[in-house]
Design a protein around this motif. Structure first.
Motif, PDB file in Angstrom:
ATOM      1  N   LEU A 175       0.857  -1.179   0.000  1.00 44.36           N
ATOM      2  CA  LEU A 175       0.000   0.000   0.000  1.00 44.36           C
ATOM      3  C   LEU A 175       0.896   1.232   0.000  1.00 44.36           C
ATOM      4  O   LEU A 175       1.680   1.424   0.930  1.00 44.36           O
ATOM      5  CB  LEU A 175      -0.904   0.031   1.234  1.00 44.36           C
TER       6      LEU A 175
ATOM      7  N   TYR B  57      -6.523   2.779   4.963  1.00 49.27           N
ATOM      8  CA  TYR B  57      -5.631   1.783   5.534  1.00 49.27           C
ATOM      9  C   TYR B  57      -6.356   0.879   6.536  1.00 49.27           C
ATOM     10  O   TYR B  57      -6.219  -0.354   6.510  1.00 49.27           O
ATOM     11  CB  TYR B  57      -4.458   2.514   6.192  1.00 49.27           C
TER      12      TYR B  57
ATOM     13  N   ALA C 233      -8.441  -1.615   4.723  1.00 44.54           N
ATOM     14  CA  ALA C 233      -7.616  -2.675   4.150  1.00 44.54           C
ATOM     15  C   ALA C 233      -7.199  -3.680   5.212  1.00 44.54           C
ATOM     16  O   ALA C 233      -7.173  -4.895   4.971  1.00 44.54           O
ATOM     17  CB  ALA C 233      -6.385  -2.061   3.480  1.00 44.54           C
TER      18      ALA C 233
ATOM     19  N   ALA D 123      -9.978  -6.096   5.994  1.00 44.17           N
ATOM     20  CA  ALA D 123     -10.091  -7.103   4.937  1.00 44.17           C
ATOM     21  C   ALA D 123      -9.017  -8.178   5.108  1.00 44.17           C
ATOM     22  O   ALA D 123      -9.287  -9.374   4.955  1.00 44.17           O
ATOM     23  CB  ALA D 123      -9.960  -6.435   3.562  1.00 44.17           C
ATOM     24  N   ALA D 124      -7.801  -7.759   5.418  1.00 45.89           N
ATOM     25  CA  ALA D 124      -6.723  -8.717   5.633  1.00 45.89           C
ATOM     26  C   ALA D 124      -7.032  -9.645   6.795  1.00 45.89           C
ATOM     27  O   ALA D 124      -6.752 -10.847   6.750  1.00 45.89           O
ATOM     28  CB  ALA D 124      -5.406  -7.975   5.877  1.00 45.89           C
TER      29      ALA D 124
ATOM     30  N   LEU E  65       0.151  -6.897   4.468  1.00 46.74           N
ATOM     31  CA  LEU E  65       0.113  -5.564   3.888  1.00 46.74           C
ATOM     32  C   LEU E  65       1.400  -4.834   4.228  1.00 46.74           C
ATOM     33  O   LEU E  65       1.679  -4.581   5.396  1.00 46.74           O
ATOM     34  CB  LEU E  65      -1.090  -4.772   4.431  1.00 46.74           C
TER      35      LEU E  65
ATOM     36  N   ILE F  22      -1.062  -1.297  -4.451  1.00 44.97           N
ATOM     37  CA  ILE F  22      -2.241  -0.435  -4.456  1.00 44.97           C
ATOM     38  C   ILE F  22      -1.775   0.968  -4.098  1.00 44.97           C
ATOM     39  O   ILE F  22      -1.301   1.222  -3.007  1.00 44.97           O
ATOM     40  CB  ILE F  22      -3.299  -0.920  -3.456  1.00 44.97           C
TER      41      ILE F  22
ATOM     42  N   PRO G 228      -6.285   3.367  -6.929  1.00 41.50           N
ATOM     43  CA  PRO G 228      -7.420   3.036  -6.066  1.00 41.50           C
ATOM     44  C   PRO G 228      -8.569   4.027  -6.036  1.00 41.50           C
ATOM     45  O   PRO G 228      -9.698   3.646  -5.737  1.00 41.50           O
ATOM     46  CB  PRO G 228      -6.769   2.953  -4.684  1.00 41.50           C
TER      47      PRO G 228
ATOM     48  N   SER H  69     -12.641   4.161   4.059  1.00 44.05           N
ATOM     49  CA  SER H  69     -12.571   2.874   4.766  1.00 44.05           C
ATOM     50  C   SER H  69     -13.183   1.769   3.921  1.00 44.05           C
ATOM     51  O   SER H  69     -12.616   0.675   3.789  1.00 44.05           O
ATOM     52  CB  SER H  69     -13.306   2.968   6.108  1.00 44.05           C
TER      53      SER H  69
ATOM     54  N   GLY I 269     -10.889   0.972   0.926  1.00 42.36           N
ATOM     55  CA  GLY I 269      -9.735   0.177   1.329  1.00 42.36           C
ATOM     56  C   GLY I 269     -10.099  -1.280   1.527  1.00 42.36           C
ATOM     57  O   GLY I 269      -9.359  -2.188   1.121  1.00 42.36           O
ATOM     58  N   TYR I 270     -11.263  -1.507   2.138  1.00 40.49           N
ATOM     59  CA  TYR I 270     -11.706  -2.889   2.356  1.00 40.49           C
ATOM     60  C   TYR I 270     -12.020  -3.574   1.021  1.00 40.49           C
ATOM     61  O   TYR I 270     -11.571  -4.684   0.751  1.00 40.49           O
ATOM     62  CB  TYR I 270     -12.941  -2.919   3.253  1.00 40.49           C
TER      63      TYR I 270
ATOM     64  N   THR J 228      -8.828  -4.291  -1.231  1.00 36.04           N
ATOM     65  CA  THR J 228      -7.955  -5.304  -0.631  1.00 36.04           C
ATOM     66  C   THR J 228      -8.602  -6.679  -0.697  1.00 36.04           C
ATOM     67  O   THR J 228      -7.954  -7.673  -1.051  1.00 36.04           O
ATOM     68  CB  THR J 228      -7.636  -4.941   0.824  1.00 36.04           C
TER      69      THR J 228
END
Length: 572
Positions: free
Chosen positions: A230, A250, A253, A256-257, A269, A296, A321, A507, A510-511, A514
């Motif tokens: 990122l 961030y 993301a 999601a991770a 990430l 990204i 993005p 937010s 990012g989700y 990712t």
């Protein structure tokens, strides 16, 4: 190395919203075989704070207390399901009450939140040396930093959970050398595993974090682990603070991770803060950057121009993005992926909304545009589409000065029998405002009107949104969040619980990005770029359907279709 590898949680210091302390009730009742707590509502308590205290969702409370949907009133009684988690909360409450004297005594002294120490790895240091230095086990450091192996690299930033060795104070970061200061971003392991008394998230030990319900994840065992870079401008231009919108990207993301970890896939990430590098070339040439399977960022189109040849030289796909204007780089750059749908694609998808109204004789199609803008993309695309569909339609063009006199002509073009589907091919807020005003007058004269507009309308501020609902406005948007969907509700619940703030559009973006690309990489590895298209998915905020342009990269052809309904809801 000016990066931090993160897999699960983001723990940057953010403003916390106060919650009333909720005492878990000990009074229970059994109704039709189910056990409920009888909770007497106190002043200041909210559905959120009650859900946190009893470890149930807000939806569960509302489901069993229909009156709660319209708000809580002090003195009323709620029936809260007594789940296993709620029983644990009750036991924890009793334990806290037993420790009340000790806590009151501790409260009289200044309180310090537990923070990890930040350690920049020296060239001669190994993990065991660092563990001995801080009197913390190697395993604790690896788990806290989500390290897959004990192998370290020079200038890698580690976070040391020093409270595990009895130390709770935060180190002074001000006197550290500039190249050894961390970005201020903290990444401990999943706080769901934190026991009472240990740090949970950004907060002190005696401040619990509400946990979301356990979901049954899709199993992806046997798939590849994923490593994504990122590149974000986290540090402000003055280097005295942080850009909140990119921190929001961030955190999305990171969530999601975390979800992929539950599915058996490790998503790492690698975060590069542009504010701490002189050039993008310095980032791409930094140690270990070549391990990334995808990049990204950066977020601005002009920066993407510099980043593209760097990514191409390393053979790493790169995603734009957020900036819609970066679509100009799709041609000629085979490693490039443009995530937001470009302006022309948005217009084409807006025009395509007419398709569902074509071919029905009960519909009268109308095209309205501003005089002098006949050659605009929206007008020419609308005419091309309608002619390709062999659709009969009427056209009306006028300038803003004619607005006060055009209503009579507009009325004569409509009747009281058919539905009049009006596509307004303009992004001028003043002109659209005038058209909507005149259509409103027509509607008052018993004309049935359905309105179709362009994506930019969503940002208009001078038009009464009530008119949009009255005329069932149809829009095709690059970004839209349906807050009534179960997936969004679940995301809100978990995001608030982990970060104690409301998610922003950044937010969600990012989700979405990712999650989408992590799944592609987990299934196909770097070879996911060998295809001519990627599957279409409608995510929480973004719809994605990528197609390769001959000789170039990938464009996103998907947008979200929404309708403003007469009951003042917005549906997809």
């Amino acid at each position: 190395m000016k990066l931090i590898s993160a897999i699960v949680l983001f723990l940057f210091t953010l403003p916390l919203f106060g919650q009333s302390s909720v005492a878990v009730s000990t009074e229970k009742v059994k109704i039709e075989g189910k056990v409920y707590y009888l909770h007497n509502i106190k002043k200041g308590e909210t559905l959120y704070s009650l859900g946190k205290a009893y470890n149930v969702t807000v939806d569960e409370i509302i489901k069993n207390n229909r009156n709660a949907e319209s708000g809580l009133k002090a003195g009323e009684t709620l029936y809260i399901p007594a789940t296993g988690k709620a029983a644990q909360a009750e036991n924890l409450q009793k334990s806290r009450q037993a420790e009340q004297p000790r806590q009151e005594k501790a409260a009289s002294a200044p309180q310090k939140k537990m923070r990890p120490k930040r350690h920049s790895v020296k060239w001669y240091e190994e993990l065991k040396d660092i563990a001995e230095k801080y009197n913390v086990s190697q395993e604790a450091i690896m788990e806290y930093n989500n390290l897959a192996s004990p192998r370290l690299t020079k200038r890698q930033v580690l976070l040391i959970p020093t409270w595990l060795s009895g130390e709770r104070s935060r180190p002074d970061n001000e006197n550290m050398p500039a190249d050894e200061k961390s970005t201020g971003l903290l990444f401990p392991t999943d706080t769901a595993d934190s026991a009472p008394g240990e740090i949970s998230g950004r907060e002190a030990a005696n401040d619990e974090v509400m946990q979301p319900e356990k979901r049954e994840p899709e199993r992806l065992f046997g798939r590849r682990d994923v490593e994504i870079a990122l590149i974000l401008p986290l540090t402000s231009a003055s280097r005295t603070g942080y850009n909140s919108q990119y921190l929001d990207f961030y955190t999305g993301a990171l969530l999601a991770a975390s979800d992929f970890k539950e599915s058996g896939v490790t998503v790492t990430l690698n975060v590069y803060d542009q504010g701490r590098y002189n050039t993008l070339e310095e980032i791409f040439n930094s140690e270990g950057f070549g391990r990334n399977q995808l990049v990204i960022g950066p977020v601005m189109a002009e920066e993407m121009k510099e980043a593209l040849p760097l990514a191409e030289s390393l053979g790493i796909p790169i995603v734009s993005p957020m900036d819609q204007t970066a679509e100009k780089y799709i041609a000629g750059n085979t490693c490039f992926i443009q995530a937001p749908a470009g302006g022309e694609r948005q217009t084409e998808n807006s025009v395509a909304l007419l398709e569902k109204y074509c071919g029905d004789p009960r519909n009268h199609l109308m095209l309205i545009y501003q005089k002098g803008y006949e050659a605009s993309n929206a007008v020419t695309e609308a005419k091309r589409f309608l002619e390709a569909e062999n659709a009969e339609y009427s056209t009306l063009s006028y300038n803003i000065l004619e607005g006060r006199t055009i209503n009579t002509k507009m009325m004569q073009m409509m009747d009281t029998v058919r539905r009049h589907v009006v596509f307004v091919a303009s992004n001028s807020e003043a002109f659209v405002n005038d058209v909507v005003r005149n259509l409103h007058l027509c509607r008052n004269m018993e004309r049935d009107i359905t309105l179709i507009g362009l994506s930019k309308w969503k940002s208009f501020e001078t038009i009464d949104v009530e008119d949009f609902h009255e005329m069932n406005l149809n829009l095709s948007l690059p970004f839209h969040v349906d807050y009534s969907s179960g997936q969004v509700k679940d995301f809100l619940f978990r995001y608030r619980a982990l970060f104690k703030v409301e998610p922003t559009p950044y937010s969600f973006q990012g989700y979405d990005l990712t999650a989408y690309f992590a799944e592609e990489l987990a299934r196909y590895g770097r070879h996911f770029m060998d295809r001519d298209s990627f599957p279409k998915k409608s995510l929480m905020q973004t719809a994605l359907e990528f197609h390769r342009i001959p000789g170039g990269g990938f464009e996103n052809r998907a947008t979200k279709e929404i309708v403003y309904k007469k009951d003042y809801t917005v549906s997809q």
